[in-house]
Design a protein around this motif. Structure first.
Motif, mmCIF file in Angstrom:
data_model
loop_
_atom_site.group_PDB
_atom_site.id
_atom_site.type_symbol
_atom_site.label_atom_id
_atom_site.label_comp_id
_atom_site.label_asym_id
_atom_site.label_seq_id
_atom_site.Cartn_x
_atom_site.Cartn_y
_atom_site.Cartn_z
ATOM 1 N N PRO A 1 -42.609 28.167 9.240
ATOM 2 C CA PRO A 1 -43.194 26.900 8.788
ATOM 3 C C PRO A 1 -44.343 27.013 7.788
ATOM 4 C CG PRO A 1 -43.782 27.342 11.076
ATOM 5 C CD PRO A 1 -42.774 28.371 10.671
ATOM 6 N N GLU A 2 -45.057 28.090 7.781
ATOM 7 C CA GLU A 2 -46.185 28.257 6.859
ATOM 8 C C GLU A 2 -45.994 29.464 5.954
ATOM 9 O OE1 GLU A 2 -48.854 26.390 6.200
ATOM 10 O OE2 GLU A 2 -48.350 24.856 7.683
ATOM 11 N N SER A 3 -44.762 29.655 5.488
ATOM 12 C CA SER A 3 -44.515 30.812 4.604
ATOM 13 C C SER A 3 -45.236 30.593 3.289
ATOM 14 C CB SER A 3 -43.018 31.017 4.391
ATOM 15 O OG SER A 3 -42.443 29.863 3.818
ATOM 16 N N PHE A 4 -45.579 31.686 2.668
ATOM 17 C CA PHE A 4 -46.241 31.615 1.375
ATOM 18 C C PHE A 4 -45.247 31.187 0.323
ATOM 19 C CE2 PHE A 4 -48.906 34.829 3.590
ATOM 20 C CZ PHE A 4 -50.133 34.173 3.494
ATOM 21 N N PRO A 5 -45.712 30.477 -0.715
ATOM 22 C CA PRO A 5 -44.792 30.061 -1.787
ATOM 23 C C PRO A 5 -44.186 31.264 -2.492
ATOM 24 C CG PRO A 5 -47.019 29.178 -2.161
ATOM 25 C CD PRO A 5 -47.067 30.028 -0.934
ATOM 26 N N VAL B 1 -46.154 39.400 -3.679
ATOM 27 C CA VAL B 1 -45.305 40.007 -2.657
ATOM 28 C C VAL B 1 -45.788 39.598 -1.262
ATOM 29 C CG1 VAL B 1 -44.030 42.098 -2.074
ATOM 30 C CG2 VAL B 1 -45.209 41.986 -4.248
ATOM 31 N N ALA B 2 -46.047 38.320 -1.098
ATOM 32 C CA ALA B 2 -46.627 37.798 0.137
ATOM 33 C C ALA B 2 -45.697 37.967 1.338
ATOM 34 C CB ALA B 2 -47.015 36.334 -0.044
ATOM 35 N N VAL B 3 -44.440 38.237 1.094
ATOM 36 C CA VAL B 3 -43.521 38.484 2.211
ATOM 37 C C VAL B 3 -43.955 39.709 3.015
ATOM 38 C CG1 VAL B 3 -41.865 39.922 0.965
ATOM 39 C CG2 VAL B 3 -41.074 38.503 2.862
#
Length: 127
Positions: free
Chosen positions: A122-126, A71-73
């Protein structure tokens, strides 16, 4: 850029942790007595503790979801919420003419905005 985002998240998490612990566990009277603690006037002890709990949750939300890859969002969402919290802090300190604290809150806001922008963009988690 990923490294800069991680460093920013850890720094802001440290700030949130210190603020959260002090607001959650230090009595209101002691908070009011320290430099910058005048904002506690007219604020109930429960409200101060609630702010402390929010800051503790922010400390966790800024780093743990990214570390675990789950749930890296929540990392950029937490950073966005921190931006809102800092707007409130800036208004509070501004009304009290504590412009040094307004500047400090602005720096924290900028750091949080950088994290939110970077982790949503640009560097969002997968996935």
């Amino acid at each position: 850029m990923d490294l800069a985002l991680w460093i920013s998240a850890w720094v802001l998490a440290g700030v949130a942790l210190v603020g959260g612990v002090s607001k959650s566990f230090v009595p209101k009277e002691k908070l009011a007595a320290v430099h910058g603690g005048g904002w506690t006037e007219g604020v109930g002890a429960r409200s101060i503790k609630a702010l402390g709990v929010l800051e503790l949750l922010a400390a966790v939300g800024l780093v743990l979801p990214g570390l675990l890859g789950r749930v890296a969002v929540l990392v950029p969402v937490t950073a966005g919420c921190w931006v809102l919290l800092m707007v409130g802090a800036m208004v509070t300190h501004g009304r009290r003419r504590e412009f040094g604290f307004v500047g400090l809150n602005l720096a924290y806001l900028a750091l949080a905005a950088f994290i939110a922008w970077g982790r949503f963009g640009p560097e969002s988690f997968p996935g």
